[in-house]
Scaffold this motif. Structure first.
Motif, mmCIF file in Angstrom:
data_model
loop_
_atom_site.group_PDB
_atom_site.id
_atom_site.type_symbol
_atom_site.label_atom_id
_atom_site.label_comp_id
_atom_site.label_asym_id
_atom_site.label_seq_id
_atom_site.Cartn_x
_atom_site.Cartn_y
_atom_site.Cartn_z
ATOM 1 N N ALA A 10 0.838 -1.197 0.000
ATOM 2 C CA ALA A 10 0.000 0.000 0.000
ATOM 3 C C ALA A 10 0.869 1.241 0.000
ATOM 4 O O ALA A 10 1.936 1.278 0.610
ATOM 5 C CB ALA A 10 -0.903 -0.014 1.235
ATOM 6 N N THR A 11 0.431 2.264 -0.694
ATOM 7 C CA THR A 11 1.159 3.519 -0.740
ATOM 8 C C THR A 11 1.067 4.217 0.614
ATOM 9 O O THR A 11 -0.015 4.327 1.191
ATOM 10 C CB THR A 11 0.594 4.434 -1.833
ATOM 11 O OG1 THR A 11 0.691 3.782 -3.087
ATOM 12 C CG2 THR A 11 1.356 5.757 -1.884
ATOM 13 N N GLN A 12 2.196 4.663 1.126
ATOM 14 C CA GLN A 12 2.226 5.364 2.395
ATOM 15 C C GLN A 12 2.510 6.843 2.153
ATOM 16 O O GLN A 12 3.308 7.190 1.287
ATOM 17 C CB GLN A 12 3.286 4.773 3.319
ATOM 18 C CG GLN A 12 3.016 3.327 3.716
ATOM 19 C CD GLN A 12 4.034 2.798 4.703
ATOM 20 O OE1 GLN A 12 4.979 3.491 5.059
ATOM 21 N NE2 GLN A 12 3.828 1.575 5.165
ATOM 22 N N THR A 13 1.857 7.676 2.907
ATOM 23 C CA THR A 13 2.051 9.119 2.784
ATOM 24 C C THR A 13 2.392 9.701 4.149
ATOM 25 O O THR A 13 2.181 9.066 5.185
ATOM 26 C CB THR A 13 0.784 9.806 2.249
ATOM 27 O OG1 THR A 13 -0.291 9.595 3.179
ATOM 28 C CG2 THR A 13 0.386 9.249 0.891
ATOM 29 N N PHE A 14 2.936 10.906 4.140
ATOM 30 C CA PHE A 14 3.214 11.597 5.385
ATOM 31 C C PHE A 14 3.030 13.084 5.166
ATOM 32 O O PHE A 14 3.099 13.589 4.046
ATOM 33 C CB PHE A 14 4.622 11.300 5.893
ATOM 34 C CG PHE A 14 5.719 11.845 5.023
ATOM 35 C CD1 PHE A 14 6.249 13.104 5.262
ATOM 36 C CD2 PHE A 14 6.213 11.108 3.958
ATOM 37 C CE1 PHE A 14 7.258 13.616 4.460
ATOM 38 C CE2 PHE A 14 7.223 11.615 3.151
ATOM 39 C CZ PHE A 14 7.749 12.867 3.399
ATOM 40 N N ASP A 15 2.744 13.769 6.255
ATOM 41 C CA ASP A 15 2.604 15.220 6.233
ATOM 42 C C ASP A 15 3.884 15.844 6.757
ATOM 43 O O ASP A 15 4.555 15.280 7.627
ATOM 44 C CB ASP A 15 1.427 15.670 7.095
ATOM 45 C CG ASP A 15 0.097 15.180 6.548
ATOM 46 O OD1 ASP A 15 -0.034 15.112 5.319
ATOM 47 O OD2 ASP A 15 -0.787 14.854 7.360
ATOM 48 N N GLU A 16 4.229 16.999 6.257
ATOM 49 C CA GLU A 16 5.414 17.708 6.694
ATOM 50 C C GLU A 16 5.011 19.044 7.301
ATOM 51 O O GLU A 16 4.233 19.797 6.712
ATOM 52 C CB GLU A 16 6.374 17.931 5.522
ATOM 53 C CG GLU A 16 7.666 18.620 5.906
ATOM 54 C CD GLU A 16 8.625 18.727 4.732
ATOM 55 O OE1 GLU A 16 8.814 19.858 4.251
ATOM 56 O OE2 GLU A 16 9.142 17.690 4.288
ATOM 57 N N THR A 17 5.530 19.313 8.481
ATOM 58 C CA THR A 17 5.233 20.552 9.189
ATOM 59 C C THR A 17 6.541 21.203 9.622
ATOM 60 O O THR A 17 7.400 20.541 10.201
ATOM 61 C CB THR A 17 4.364 20.288 10.430
ATOM 62 O OG1 THR A 17 3.142 19.662 10.043
ATOM 63 C CG2 THR A 17 4.055 21.591 11.158
ATOM 64 N N THR A 18 6.690 22.479 9.348
ATOM 65 C CA THR A 18 7.856 23.225 9.820
ATOM 66 C C THR A 18 7.549 23.788 11.194
ATOM 67 O O THR A 18 6.639 24.603 11.353
ATOM 68 C CB THR A 18 8.205 24.361 8.847
ATOM 69 O OG1 THR A 18 8.503 23.808 7.557
ATOM 70 C CG2 THR A 18 9.411 25.149 9.354
ATOM 71 N N LEU A 19 8.296 23.340 12.199
ATOM 72 C CA LEU A 19 8.048 23.795 13.559
ATOM 73 C C LEU A 19 8.775 25.090 13.879
ATOM 74 O O LEU A 19 8.274 25.916 14.650
ATOM 75 C CB LEU A 19 8.471 22.702 14.551
ATOM 76 C CG LEU A 19 7.693 21.390 14.459
ATOM 77 C CD1 LEU A 19 8.192 20.408 15.501
ATOM 78 C CD2 LEU A 19 6.197 21.630 14.615
ATOM 79 N N TRP A 20 9.984 25.256 13.340
ATOM 80 C CA TRP A 20 10.742 26.492 13.530
ATOM 81 C C TRP A 20 11.409 26.872 12.218
ATOM 82 O O TRP A 20 11.943 26.010 11.499
ATOM 83 C CB TRP A 20 11.815 26.327 14.613
ATOM 84 C CG TRP A 20 11.240 26.116 15.970
ATOM 85 C CD1 TRP A 20 10.723 27.059 16.808
ATOM 86 C CD2 TRP A 20 11.118 24.865 16.672
ATOM 87 N NE1 TRP A 20 10.293 26.485 17.969
ATOM 88 C CE2 TRP A 20 10.524 25.139 17.925
ATOM 89 C CE3 TRP A 20 11.469 23.545 16.364
ATOM 90 C CZ2 TRP A 20 10.252 24.147 18.858
ATOM 91 C CZ3 TRP A 20 11.201 22.554 17.298
ATOM 92 C CH2 TRP A 20 10.598 22.850 18.518
ATOM 93 N N ASP A 21 11.389 28.149 11.908
ATOM 94 C CA ASP A 21 11.967 28.646 10.658
ATOM 95 C C ASP A 21 12.681 29.958 10.974
ATOM 96 O O ASP A 21 12.048 30.936 11.375
ATOM 97 C CB ASP A 21 10.860 28.869 9.623
ATOM 98 C CG ASP A 21 11.381 29.344 8.278
ATOM 99 O OD1 ASP A 21 12.568 29.722 8.184
ATOM 100 O OD2 ASP A 21 10.593 29.353 7.311
ATOM 101 N N ASN A 22 14.000 29.974 10.805
ATOM 102 C CA ASN A 22 14.751 31.168 11.217
ATOM 103 C C ASN A 22 14.498 32.378 10.317
ATOM 104 O O ASN A 22 14.955 33.474 10.637
ATOM 105 C CB ASN A 22 16.246 30.861 11.293
ATOM 106 C CG ASN A 22 16.873 30.600 9.945
ATOM 107 O OD1 ASN A 22 16.180 30.353 8.956
ATOM 108 N ND2 ASN A 22 18.194 30.637 9.891
ATOM 109 N N THR A 23 13.778 32.177 9.212
ATOM 110 C CA THR A 23 13.447 33.339 8.379
ATOM 111 C C THR A 23 12.239 34.102 8.916
ATOM 112 O O THR A 23 12.016 35.257 8.544
ATOM 113 C CB THR A 23 13.171 32.916 6.925
ATOM 114 O OG1 THR A 23 11.996 32.095 6.879
ATOM 115 C CG2 THR A 23 14.355 32.150 6.352
ATOM 116 N N VAL A 24 11.474 33.466 9.791
ATOM 117 C CA VAL A 24 10.299 34.135 10.358
ATOM 118 C C VAL A 24 10.312 34.107 11.888
ATOM 119 O O VAL A 24 9.733 34.981 12.526
ATOM 120 C CB VAL A 24 8.979 33.504 9.840
ATOM 121 C CG1 VAL A 24 8.826 33.745 8.350
ATOM 122 C CG2 VAL A 24 8.919 32.016 10.150
ATOM 123 N N ASP A 25 10.960 33.094 12.470
ATOM 124 C CA ASP A 25 11.049 33.005 13.925
ATOM 125 C C ASP A 25 12.248 33.806 14.423
ATOM 126 O O ASP A 25 13.158 34.119 13.650
ATOM 127 C CB ASP A 25 11.156 31.538 14.348
ATOM 128 C CG ASP A 25 9.859 30.778 14.091
ATOM 129 O OD1 ASP A 25 8.802 31.298 14.476
ATOM 130 O OD2 ASP A 25 9.908 29.679 13.492
#
Length: 287
Positions: free
Chosen positions: A44-59
């Motif tokens: 079966a095809t597996q998928t995942f979600d990606e989330t940026t928790l910290w980003d030094n360009t905005v944090d």
């Protein structure tokens, strides 16, 4: 801080093997006919979600580096990291954390757990979770450079810990863990927890890897005695003690390592080379 006397768990060298297993899966194409019963089908095809928790360009911080992650018994996810005020291993660093109660779909705002005051360098956030009590322990290090040190690495690293009993919503005051490694014969001055997270053994013992070395100033790489000696608790985190060390090797100095308990109850310590060695990765088995 002083700890009750106890016979430390011994760690000794054993023979181990390194191998790579290649696994192939046969897939039956829809156009094929006459396949026997039980023939392999496409996974079966597996998928995942990606989330940026910290980003030094905005944090607000210059960078976010060295992460620790833990999943609690109720599936709450905690992720901690160093919020670096500058790109430097021993520069000013805060410790921050984010929580998710829905498997990572949404995240609470960043919570600062430890603030850098007057340039303090807090680093190496590493969780240990007690699955029996739900207690969470976050270990970290205060890195200090001697005045003669012009590098971006600390000479001294003192071990600290905070804990939470409500899923990481609130945390205790910091607890100094100094003295745990004073009895070792290597004159270790820097004690770095992790990286990553500790584990809980089948017996209920909490176990956390720590790496060690002498100060940089006045010691060559060979003289720093990079090594690994873990800490453990058999009373749900009330007290902590040091294990014996993985045999210290000058030709292959290991520091950052991960722990895993094998099916036979032994613990595998997998460590990286601390000083650019061209040797193979190192692994040790602990009783």
């Amino acid at each position: 801080m002083p700890q009750p006397e106890s016979q430390p768990a011994r760690i000794r060298r054993r023979t181990f093997g390194l191998g790579v297993a290649a696994v192939t899966t046969a897939a039956a194409l829809e156009s094929h006919v006459g396949l026997p019963a039980g023939a392999a089908t496409a996974p079966a095809t597996q998928t995942f979600d990606e989330t940026t928790l910290w980003d030094n360009t905005v944090d607000p911080m210059n960078s976010y580096h060295v992460h620790g992650l833990a999943v609690l018994p109720d599936d709450t996810i905690l992720v901690a990291t160093e919020g670096r005020h500058e790109v430097c291993d021993a520069g000013p660093r805060d410790l921050v954390v984010r929580r998710s109660e829905d498997g990572g779909d949404t995240w609470e705002p960043t919570q600062t757990l430890v603030n850098s005051v007057d340039g303090q360098s807090w680093g190496n956030p590493t969780f240990v979770v007690d699955k029996t009590t739900g207690g969470i322990f976050l270990f970290y290090m205060l890195s200090i450079r001697l005045p003669e040190n012009t590098t971006c690495s600390g000479d001294i690293g003192d071990l600290y810990m905070i804990s939470s009993s409500d899923g990481g919503r609130t945390w205790t005051a910091a607890r100094a863990m100094s003295g745990l490694f004073d009895h070792f014969p290597y004159d270790w001055a820097l004690h770095g927890p992790g990286p990553g997270h500790g584990i809980q053994l089948d017996t209920g013992r909490l176990l956390l890897n720590c790496s060690h070395r002498r100060v940089i100033i006045g010691n060559t790489v060979d003289q720093r005695f990079y090594g690994v000696a873990s800490i453990y608790s058999d009373d749900h985190g009330a007290t902590w003690q040091a294990t014996a060390e993985v045999p210290v090797s000058v030709p292959y100095p290991i520091n950052e390592a991960r722990l895993v308990q094998r099916s036979d109850g032994t613990v595998l310590v997998n460590g990286r080379a601390a000083a650019g060695s061209e040797s193979l990765p190192s692994a040790m088995i602990a009783d």
